[in-house]
Design a protein around this motif. Structure first.
Motif, PDB file in Angstrom:
ATOM      1  N   UNK A  45      41.827  87.027  56.853  1.00 18.97           N
ATOM      2  CA  UNK A  45      41.028  87.239  58.067  1.00 18.97           C
ATOM      3  C   UNK A  45      41.378  88.562  58.739  1.00 18.97           C
ATOM      4  N   UNK A  46      42.646  88.959  58.700  1.00 13.41           N
ATOM      5  CA  UNK A  46      43.019  90.231  59.328  1.00 13.41           C
ATOM      6  C   UNK A  46      42.394  91.424  58.611  1.00 13.41           C
ATOM      7  N   UNK A  47      41.975  91.212  57.352  1.00  9.63           N
ATOM      8  CA  UNK A  47      41.311  92.281  56.592  1.00  9.63           C
ATOM      9  C   UNK A  47      39.787  92.217  56.690  1.00  9.63           C
ATOM     10  N   UNK A  48      39.269  91.266  57.493  1.00 12.09           N
ATOM     11  CA  UNK A  48      37.835  91.269  57.758  1.00 12.09           C
ATOM     12  C   UNK A  48      36.977  90.233  57.066  1.00 12.09           C
ATOM     13  N   UNK A  49      37.586  89.215  56.461  1.00 18.57           N
ATOM     14  CA  UNK A  49      36.778  88.214  55.773  1.00 18.57           C
ATOM     15  C   UNK A  49      37.276  86.797  56.080  1.00 18.57           C
ATOM     16  N   UNK A  50      36.316  85.885  56.285  1.00 16.65           N
ATOM     17  CA  UNK A  50      36.661  84.473  56.389  1.00 16.65           C
ATOM     18  C   UNK A  50      37.162  84.013  55.029  1.00 16.65           C
ATOM     19  N   UNK A  51      38.241  83.249  55.026  1.00 15.59           N
ATOM     20  CA  UNK A  51      38.749  82.624  53.800  1.00 15.59           C
ATOM     21  C   UNK A  51      38.756  81.122  53.992  1.00 15.59           C
ATOM     22  N   UNK A  52      38.703  80.400  52.887  1.00 19.33           N
ATOM     23  CA  UNK A  52      38.780  78.949  52.936  1.00 19.33           C
ATOM     24  C   UNK A  52      39.720  78.457  51.850  1.00 19.33           C
ATOM     25  N   UNK A  53      40.347  77.339  52.132  1.00 24.09           N
ATOM     26  CA  UNK A  53      41.187  76.668  51.140  1.00 24.09           C
ATOM     27  C   UNK A  53      40.394  75.500  50.565  1.00 24.09           C
ATOM     28  N   UNK A  54      40.770  75.062  49.397  1.00 25.28           N
ATOM     29  CA  UNK A  54      40.110  73.923  48.769  1.00 25.28           C
ATOM     30  C   UNK A  54      40.754  72.635  49.267  1.00 25.28           C
ATOM     31  N   UNK A  55      39.920  71.702  49.730  1.00 23.42           N
ATOM     32  CA  UNK A  55      40.349  70.353  50.090  1.00 23.42           C
ATOM     33  C   UNK A  55      39.640  69.405  49.130  1.00 23.42           C
ATOM     34  N   UNK A  56      40.400  68.508  48.539  1.00 25.88           N
ATOM     35  CA  UNK A  56      39.849  67.604  47.543  1.00 25.88           C
ATOM     36  C   UNK A  56      40.213  66.173  47.896  1.00 25.88           C
ATOM     37  N   UNK A  57      39.194  65.321  48.076  1.00 29.03           N
ATOM     38  CA  UNK A  57      39.408  63.898  48.338  1.00 29.03           C
ATOM     39  C   UNK A  57      39.096  63.116  47.076  1.00 29.03           C
ATOM     40  N   UNK A  58      40.040  62.230  46.703  1.00 28.71           N
ATOM     41  CA  UNK A  58      39.866  61.454  45.480  1.00 28.71           C
ATOM     42  C   UNK A  58      40.833  60.282  45.480  1.00 28.71           C
ATOM     43  N   UNK A  59      40.694  59.379  44.519  1.00 21.67           N
ATOM     44  CA  UNK A  59      41.614  58.240  44.449  1.00 21.67           C
ATOM     45  C   UNK A  59      43.062  58.709  44.273  1.00 21.67           C
ATOM     46  N   UNK A  60      43.974  58.049  44.963  1.00 23.14           N
ATOM     47  CA  UNK A  60      45.387  58.425  44.914  1.00 23.14           C
ATOM     48  C   UNK A  60      45.919  58.441  43.492  1.00 23.14           C
ATOM     49  N   UNK A  61      45.481  57.523  42.649  1.00 27.00           N
ATOM     50  CA  UNK A  61      45.987  57.461  41.275  1.00 27.00           C
ATOM     51  C   UNK A  61      45.683  58.749  40.493  1.00 27.00           C
ATOM     52  N   UNK A  62      44.609  59.443  40.839  1.00 29.17           N
ATOM     53  CA  UNK A  62      44.248  60.677  40.139  1.00 29.17           C
ATOM     54  C   UNK A  62      45.151  61.849  40.503  1.00 29.17           C
ATOM     55  N   UNK A  63      45.782  61.785  41.667  1.00 27.91           N
ATOM     56  CA  UNK A  63      46.624  62.897  42.105  1.00 27.91           C
ATOM     57  C   UNK A  63      47.869  63.040  41.246  1.00 27.91           C
ATOM     58  N   UNK A  64      48.303  61.953  40.644  1.00 29.26           N
ATOM     59  CA  UNK A  64      49.489  61.999  39.788  1.00 29.26           C
ATOM     60  C   UNK A  64      49.141  62.615  38.437  1.00 29.26           C
ATOM     61  N   UNK A  65      48.048  62.178  37.858  1.00 35.02           N
ATOM     62  CA  UNK A  65      47.646  62.666  36.538  1.00 35.02           C
ATOM     63  C   UNK A  65      47.131  64.106  36.569  1.00 35.02           C
ATOM     64  N   UNK A  66      46.438  64.450  37.634  1.00 36.98           N
ATOM     65  CA  UNK A  66      45.791  65.759  37.750  1.00 36.98           C
ATOM     66  C   UNK A  66      46.079  66.364  39.120  1.00 36.98           C
ATOM     67  N   UNK A  67      47.256  66.979  39.329  1.00 32.27           N
ATOM     68  CA  UNK A  67      47.573  67.580  40.631  1.00 32.27           C
ATOM     69  C   UNK A  67      46.549  68.655  41.010  1.00 32.27           C
ATOM     70  N   UNK A  68      46.243  68.738  42.272  1.00 31.88           N
ATOM     71  CA  UNK A  68      45.242  69.707  42.732  1.00 31.88           C
ATOM     72  C   UNK A  68      45.673  71.137  42.383  1.00 31.88           C
ATOM     73  N   UNK A  69      46.951  71.408  42.358  1.00 30.80           N
ATOM     74  CA  UNK A  69      47.430  72.756  42.015  1.00 30.80           C
ATOM     75  C   UNK A  69      47.047  73.150  40.589  1.00 30.80           C
ATOM     76  N   UNK A  70      46.855  72.180  39.721  1.00 34.63           N
ATOM     77  CA  UNK A  70      46.441  72.469  38.358  1.00 34.63           C
ATOM     78  C   UNK A  70      44.945  72.577  38.189  1.00 34.63           C
TER      79      UNK A  70
END
Length: 75
Positions: A45-70
């Motif tokens: 933002x200090x360089x002049x652009x809006x940025x966004x992060x990814x938010x992902x909603x899903x079943x808790x069991x999926x977070x173990x098998x497929x971490x959002x970072x991957x």
């Protein structure tokens, strides 16, 4: 019927450009809002652009098998 708890995760990085600011006032507001949220606007933002992060909603069991970072990778 089984129930599954839903979890919302936030990918720490990368962030993604949404658009450029339309004015200096909009930029200042965004920098203040990002800072107030405990995030760092440097290089984004200090360089002049809006940025966004990814938010992902899903079943808790999926977070173990497929971490959002991957699932979210820089281009």
């Amino acid at each position: 019927m089984s129930s599954s708890r839903t979890v919302t995760e936030k990918a720490a990085s990368p962030t993604f450009v949404q658009r450029r600011f339309t004015s200096a006032e909009e930029r200042q507001f965004a920098v203040e809002a990002v800072t107030a949220a405990g995030e760092d606007p440097r290089g984004k933002e200090s360089d002049g652009q809006f940025h966004t992060a990814v938010h992902l909603s899903r079943p808790a069991r999926d977070t173990v098998s497929y971490p959002v970072s991957g699932l979210v990778q820089p281009a």
